[in-house]
Design an enzyme around this catalytic site. Structure first.
Site, PDB file in Angstrom:
ATOM      1  N   ASP A  88       8.000  -6.642  -1.084  1.00  0.00           N
ATOM      2  CA  ASP A  88       7.549  -5.720  -0.040  1.00  0.00           C
ATOM      3  C   ASP A  88       6.190  -5.187  -0.469  1.00  0.00           C
ATOM      4  O   ASP A  88       6.102  -4.369  -1.393  1.00  0.00           O
ATOM      5  CB  ASP A  88       8.549  -4.580   0.153  1.00  0.00           C
ATOM      6  CG  ASP A  88       8.262  -3.731   1.389  1.00  0.00           C
ATOM      7  OD1 ASP A  88       7.081  -3.690   1.817  1.00  0.00           O
ATOM      8  OD2 ASP A  88       9.194  -3.116   1.931  1.00  0.00           O
ATOM      9  N   ARG A 113       4.027  -3.441   1.340  1.00  0.00           N
ATOM     10  CA  ARG A 113       3.501  -2.383   2.196  1.00  0.00           C
ATOM     11  C   ARG A 113       3.127  -1.127   1.413  1.00  0.00           C
ATOM     12  O   ARG A 113       3.802  -0.757   0.462  1.00  0.00           O
ATOM     13  CB  ARG A 113       4.514  -2.035   3.285  1.00  0.00           C
ATOM     14  CG  ARG A 113       4.671  -3.122   4.316  1.00  0.00           C
ATOM     15  CD  ARG A 113       5.768  -2.817   5.294  1.00  0.00           C
ATOM     16  NE  ARG A 113       7.088  -2.812   4.663  1.00  0.00           N
ATOM     17  CZ  ARG A 113       8.221  -2.606   5.326  1.00  0.00           C
ATOM     18  NH1 ARG A 113       8.200  -2.364   6.613  1.00  0.00           N
ATOM     19  NH2 ARG A 113       9.381  -2.638   4.674  1.00  0.00           N
TER      20      ARG A 113
END
Length: 212
Positions: free
Chosen positions: A137, A139
């Site tokens: 991930d 982000r």
């Protein structure tokens, strides 16, 4: 030590009517807000929906862009239904939806499709990213915190099943008073994807097959 991000500023505000397929002509008025000075330089967008009742906290949703789910209605994820749900629930209560240009949990569209191919061979969504040498991930919510600050939002409740979103925002100085779970949009096509989110990153998704 947690550090508040640099200040961003509002660039443009414009009202647009939103209408999603299957909503039988129902329109939702939203104020679209653009920004300057965001940390990553991306064209993230805020949609201000409704007005909270006096004394009530606004509802905020951080929605990462998903071209396949949001636009084309792909059933491999739950992104499209979550986006439509967020617009409806925030519109009823009052708050902000941040549409963040972080396709594929930050790895980009082409890499996401490459990861899909690996998932077809048996890897889960996180294993596929790792096999490509990419973060599970990638982000970062610094720009989201900047957007909320520029809009003067806080304290607020965060519409999410992802504990990392609340943790990152709090570390960046955002006043997350609590979280509100999204709906569960499970299908035969996205069951493995949702199960991996629960097992690998602690998403609070009540899937029947995971019940004790």
């Amino acid at each position: 030590m947690d550090t508040a991000p640099a200040t961003a500023a509002i660039r443009t505000r414009v009202t647009i009517p939103l209408r999603f397929p299957g909503e039988h002509g129902r329109e939702t008025a939203a104020e679209a807000v653009t920004f300057k000075g965001l940390a990553d330089g991306a064209e993230h967008l805020a949609l201000v929906l409704g007005e909270p009742a006096p004394g009530a906290m606004p509802l905020v949703r951080l929605h990462s862009e998903c071209l396949t789910g949001d636009v084309f209605g792909s059933a491999r994820c739950d992104c499209g239904p979550q986006l439509r749900e967020a617009v409806e629930r925030i519109g009823e209560r009052g708050g902000v939806l941040l549409y963040l240009r972080q396709e594929g949990r930050g790895i980009g569209l082409y890499n996401k499709l490459d990861a899909y191919a690996l998932q077809d061979d048996g890897l889960d969504t996180y294993e596929a990213n790792a096999a490509l040498g990419l973060p599970e991930d990638g982000r970062d919510y610094t720009a989201a915190a900047q957007m909320l600050q520029a809009l003067g939002v806080g304290p607020f409740e965060l519409l999410t099943n992802n504990p990392d979103k609340a943790a990152q925002l709090r570390a960046l100085g955002a006043d997350v008073a609590g979280t509100v779970p999204t709906g569960v949009f499970a299908t035969d096509d996205n069951a493995r994807y949702l199960s991996a989110k629960v097992r690998r990153t602690g998403h609070t998704i009540a899937l029947p097959e995971l019940a004790a």
